[in-house]
Design a protein around this motif. Structure first.
Motif, PDB file in Angstrom:
ATOM      1  N   SER A  49       0.838  -1.191   0.000  1.00 16.84           N
ATOM      2  CA  SER A  49       0.000   0.000   0.000  1.00 16.84           C
ATOM      3  C   SER A  49       0.874   1.243   0.000  1.00 16.84           C
ATOM      4  O   SER A  49       1.964   1.249   0.571  1.00 16.84           O
ATOM      5  CB  SER A  49      -0.925   0.029   1.217  1.00 16.84           C
ATOM      6  N   GLY A  53      -2.021   4.609   6.769  1.00 16.95           N
ATOM      7  CA  GLY A  53      -3.133   4.090   7.564  1.00 16.95           C
ATOM      8  C   GLY A  53      -3.560   2.695   7.137  1.00 16.95           C
ATOM      9  O   GLY A  53      -3.904   1.854   7.979  1.00 16.95           O
ATOM     10  N   GLN A  54      -3.547   2.428   5.841  1.00 22.50           N
ATOM     11  CA  GLN A  54      -3.903   1.090   5.361  1.00 22.50           C
ATOM     12  C   GLN A  54      -2.873   0.062   5.807  1.00 22.50           C
ATOM     13  O   GLN A  54      -3.222  -1.069   6.158  1.00 22.50           O
ATOM     14  CB  GLN A  54      -4.060   1.087   3.843  1.00 22.50           C
ATOM     15  N   ILE A  56      -1.063   0.279   8.534  1.00 23.94           N
ATOM     16  CA  ILE A  56      -1.300   0.109   9.967  1.00 23.94           C
ATOM     17  C   ILE A  56      -2.482  -0.821  10.198  1.00 23.94           C
ATOM     18  O   ILE A  56      -2.405  -1.765  10.999  1.00 23.94           O
ATOM     19  CB  ILE A  56      -1.511   1.475  10.650  1.00 23.94           C
ATOM     20  N   ASP A  57      -3.593  -0.576   9.498  1.00 25.05           N
ATOM     21  CA  ASP A  57      -4.769  -1.434   9.634  1.00 25.05           C
ATOM     22  C   ASP A  57      -4.434  -2.879   9.284  1.00 25.05           C
ATOM     23  O   ASP A  57      -4.872  -3.814   9.966  1.00 25.05           O
ATOM     24  CB  ASP A  57      -5.915  -0.946   8.743  1.00 25.05           C
ATOM     25  N   PHE A  58      -3.669  -3.080   8.232  1.00 24.09           N
ATOM     26  CA  PHE A  58      -3.287  -4.437   7.824  1.00 24.09           C
ATOM     27  C   PHE A  58      -2.483  -5.118   8.922  1.00 24.09           C
ATOM     28  O   PHE A  58      -2.769  -6.263   9.301  1.00 24.09           O
ATOM     29  CB  PHE A  58      -2.496  -4.401   6.511  1.00 24.09           C
ATOM     30  N   GLN A  60      -2.375  -4.448  12.100  1.00 23.55           N
ATOM     31  CA  GLN A  60      -3.194  -4.674  13.290  1.00 23.55           C
ATOM     32  C   GLN A  60      -4.129  -5.871  13.135  1.00 23.55           C
ATOM     33  O   GLN A  60      -4.532  -6.481  14.124  1.00 23.55           O
ATOM     34  CB  GLN A  60      -4.009  -3.420  13.617  1.00 23.55           C
ATOM     35  N   GLY A  61      -4.444  -6.231  11.904  1.00 26.12           N
ATOM     36  CA  GLY A  61      -5.344  -7.357  11.655  1.00 26.12           C
ATOM     37  C   GLY A  61      -4.651  -8.694  11.474  1.00 26.12           C
ATOM     38  O   GLY A  61      -5.321  -9.715  11.304  1.00 26.12           O
ATOM     39  N   ALA A  85       2.628  -0.168  15.119  1.00 20.29           N
ATOM     40  CA  ALA A  85       1.800  -1.276  14.625  1.00 20.29           C
ATOM     41  C   ALA A  85       2.658  -2.500  14.321  1.00 20.29           C
ATOM     42  O   ALA A  85       2.270  -3.636  14.631  1.00 20.29           O
ATOM     43  CB  ALA A  85       1.021  -0.843  13.377  1.00 20.29           C
TER      44      ALA A  85
END
Length: 146
Positions: A49, A53-54, A56-58, A60-61, A85
């Motif tokens: 990416s 933010g994307q 970080i979201d990835f 975290q998941g 993260a």
């Protein structure tokens, strides 16, 4: 089967078009293919990416993985949020850079991720990934035999 994740940050989707002296001539798809060919017994997933933010979201998941290799690109030099993260990922971790960031512009010399990674490679172009995975696998075997 071991599960590995390869995460690439901003501008790495442009490999093959960027400065070949720094990054080599392979595209990101070529590097991903090189990785899967070098380690066919590992189940890989790949994520790239251009958006902090994307990424970080990835991160975290992520669950149920054995290791992660991340090339944060330019975010390595200033993104405390992405570093945080990455630090939270519960798996063996590697940071890689295609170029030798310490031999480039002074603003690239700082890598916020280096001290929180289990494995660190820079300056070997696509082989930074290959050698990082090899070392992560060795660490995985060592921790399994303890």
């Amino acid at each position: 089967m071991l599960k590995g994740v390869i995460v690439n940050g901003p501008n790495l989707n442009m490999l093959g078009k960027r400065n070949k002296d720094h990054y080599g001539s392979l595209t990101l798809a070529d590097i991903n293919h090189l990785i899967t060919e070098a380690y066919p017994a590992i189940q890989f997933s790949f994520y790239q990416s251009n958006h902090e933010g994307q990424l970080i979201d990835f991160l975290q998941g992520l669950e149920g993985i054995d290791f992660i290799v991340m090339n944060p690109g330019g975010l390595a030099h200033y993104s405390v949020a992405l570093r945080d993260a990455f630090e939270l990922v519960h798996a063996k971790k590697a940071i890689v850079h295609l170029s030798d960031i310490e031999q480039r512009e002074s603003f690239r010399h700082i890598d916020l991720f280096k001290e929180i990674s289990d494995v660190y490679y820079k300056g070997l172009k696509a082989y930074s990934y290959i050698f990082a995975i090899k070392e992560l696998l060795e660490k995985h075997l060592q921790s399994s035999n303890v």
